[in-house]
Design an enzyme around this catalytic site. Structure first.
Site, PDB file in Angstrom:
ATOM      1  N   ARG A 288       0.827  -1.196   0.000  1.00  0.00           N
ATOM      2  CA  ARG A 288       0.000   0.000   0.000  1.00  0.00           C
ATOM      3  C   ARG A 288       0.863   1.249   0.000  1.00  0.00           C
ATOM      4  O   ARG A 288       1.894   1.304   0.676  1.00  0.00           O
ATOM      5  CB  ARG A 288      -0.889   0.058   1.250  1.00  0.00           C
ATOM      6  CG  ARG A 288      -2.192  -0.699   1.106  1.00  0.00           C
ATOM      7  CD  ARG A 288      -3.115   0.004   0.095  1.00  0.00           C
ATOM      8  NE  ARG A 288      -4.316  -0.749  -0.204  1.00  0.00           N
ATOM      9  CZ  ARG A 288      -4.427  -1.716  -1.130  1.00  0.00           C
ATOM     10  NH1 ARG A 288      -3.409  -2.072  -1.864  1.00  0.00           N
ATOM     11  NH2 ARG A 288      -5.582  -2.317  -1.332  1.00  0.00           N
TER      12      ARG A 288
ATOM     13  N   GLU B  54      -2.732   8.062  -5.777  1.00  0.00           N
ATOM     14  CA  GLU B  54      -2.888   7.283  -7.015  1.00  0.00           C
ATOM     15  C   GLU B  54      -4.008   7.891  -7.868  1.00  0.00           C
ATOM     16  O   GLU B  54      -5.117   8.052  -7.379  1.00  0.00           O
ATOM     17  CB  GLU B  54      -3.228   5.824  -6.679  1.00  0.00           C
ATOM     18  CG  GLU B  54      -2.075   5.119  -5.982  1.00  0.00           C
ATOM     19  CD  GLU B  54      -2.344   3.644  -5.699  1.00  0.00           C
ATOM     20  OE1 GLU B  54      -3.415   3.134  -6.079  1.00  0.00           O
ATOM     21  OE2 GLU B  54      -1.476   3.008  -5.103  1.00  0.00           O
TER      22      GLU B  54
ATOM     23  N   HIS C 126      -0.436   0.232  -9.883  1.00  0.00           N
ATOM     24  CA  HIS C 126      -1.246  -0.625  -9.001  1.00  0.00           C
ATOM     25  C   HIS C 126      -1.763  -1.860  -9.761  1.00  0.00           C
ATOM     26  O   HIS C 126      -2.963  -2.119  -9.837  1.00  0.00           O
ATOM     27  CB  HIS C 126      -2.419   0.171  -8.395  1.00  0.00           C
ATOM     28  CG  HIS C 126      -2.921  -0.395  -7.111  1.00  0.00           C
ATOM     29  ND1 HIS C 126      -3.328   0.376  -6.050  1.00  0.00           N
ATOM     30  CD2 HIS C 126      -3.096  -1.675  -6.699  1.00  0.00           C
ATOM     31  CE1 HIS C 126      -3.734  -0.397  -5.056  1.00  0.00           C
ATOM     32  NE2 HIS C 126      -3.604  -1.657  -5.436  1.00  0.00           N
TER      33      HIS C 126
END
Ligand code: NAD
Ligand code: MLT
Length: 310
Positions: A230, A259, A278
């Site tokens: 994360r 993000e 991601h």
């Protein structure tokens, strides 16, 4: 009953919801105010990581009974607000474990052999054979922080590659460590001895900025850092500074504090940093697994009242 799917999931999941007799709306890319204006119609909400289920959204969710996360992390859901309103939050932590572990291993090899940089160089018409000298992984020490589902799979794979595996997880039992054939250790030993450090913890108040100026200071010069867990576990400014000083030789990042990050973000444009947007869980197999699992779980809860996290 009505289900809103607000992030893209495999169509197999949507089929399961429809077969169970639910009315399903797939509406991805909604702005927060758009989600807020329609959430009141729905009994269930299915998300991945893009939808932020804030207290404000939950406040407007008058009929909502369940939020299903097709994936692992539920840090994009205000769980306290949901619980106060009696809304169940469920996830599917097992469905993308192998895929994400494989991504971390791909990052490890890519870092060691500078494959993304060499690819970019060749694509720009160059043949820079001398520039891309790599390092071998065999006999190197890897520190794995977080020995849950993904960390354990990374441990198994790196052991097979002849790496010396050190692991830190405050909740790892001696039995499980023995079963995995792992040396359980503390963070300081990992920082002092690891050539590569890979993180596989959730983002919590304990893990927020676990990798920072002070902890990087304790690491070996030339260490490589991998984060497929994360954003926010690594302090990106401190990582950037440590790369500039040469303390950290390179980093592989799949997740970021923001993000997507800003265009031209210095950490990403640095040649020693390799990155993916991601993509840890992004394989056909994992996406089918998590979509099917969350659809089945939501059906089971809405019809039978059964709560499970597969
Ligand atoms: P998991 O719950 O199975 O494992 C997490 C482990 O971290 C647990 O064993 C726990 O004891 C340990 N842990 C908790 N606090 C810790 C601390 N302070 N120090 C060290 N260890 C600690 O979770 P998982 O399925 O293995 O997922 C790991 C991480 O990867 C999560 O953050 C998850 O959201 C993330 N993830 C990312 C992707 C991606 O696309 N990049 C995909 C799946 C999961
Ligand atoms: C997860 O926590 O499962 C990951 O963030 C993967 C994702 O859904 O993109």
């Amino acid at each position: 009953m009505k289900v809103l799917v607000s992030d893209s999931i495999s169509s197999k999941g949507v089929e399961i919801l429809k077969k169970a007799g639910f009315e399903v709306d797939v509406k991805t890319g909604l702005k927060p105010e758009e989600l807020k204006s329609i959430i009141g119609e729905y009994d269930a909400l299915i998300i991945r990581s893009a939808t932020k289920v804030t207290a404000e959204i939950i406040d407007a969710a008058d009929k909502l009974k369940v939020i299903g996360r097709a994936g692992t992390g539920v840090d994009n859901v205000d769980k306290i607000a949901a619980t106060k309103k009696g809304i169940v939050v469920m996830n599917t932590p097992g469905g993308n474990t192998i895929t994400t572990a494989e991504h971390a291993i791909a990052m490890l090899f890519s870092l060691a052999r500078r494959i993304p940089q060499a690819t970019a160089s060749m694509k720009s018409g160059k043949w820079e054979k001398k520039k891309f000298m790599g390092v071998e992984l065999y006999n190197k020490t890897i520190g794995i922080i977080g020995l849950g589902r993904i960390g354990s799979e990374v441990a198994k794979r790196t052991q097979c590659m002849g790496m010396n595996v050190l692991a830190y997880d405050p909740f790892l039992s001696d039995e499980r460590a023995e079963e995995l054939g792992i040396t359980k250790t503390d963070l300081d030993k990992i920082f002092a001895e690891a050539d590569f450090i890979t993180i596989h913890t959730p983002l919590t108040s304990e893990t927020k900025y676990l990798i920072n100026k002070n902890t990087i200071e304790k690491m070996k010069k030339g260490v490589y850092i991998i984060n497929c867990a994360r954003g926010g576990i690594v302090n990106e400014k401190d990582l950037y500074d440590a790369i500039q000083s040469g303390k950290v030789a390179g980093a592989a990042l799949d997740v970021f504090e923001k993000e997507p990050p800003e265009e031209g973000y210095a950490l990403i444009t640095d040649e020693r940093v390799i990155c993916t947007p991601h993509l840890g869980a992004s394989t056909l197999e994992a996406q089918e697994n998590v979509a099917v699992a969350i659809a089945e779980q939501v059906v089971d809860y809405l019809i039978n009242g059964t709560i499970r996290n597969a």
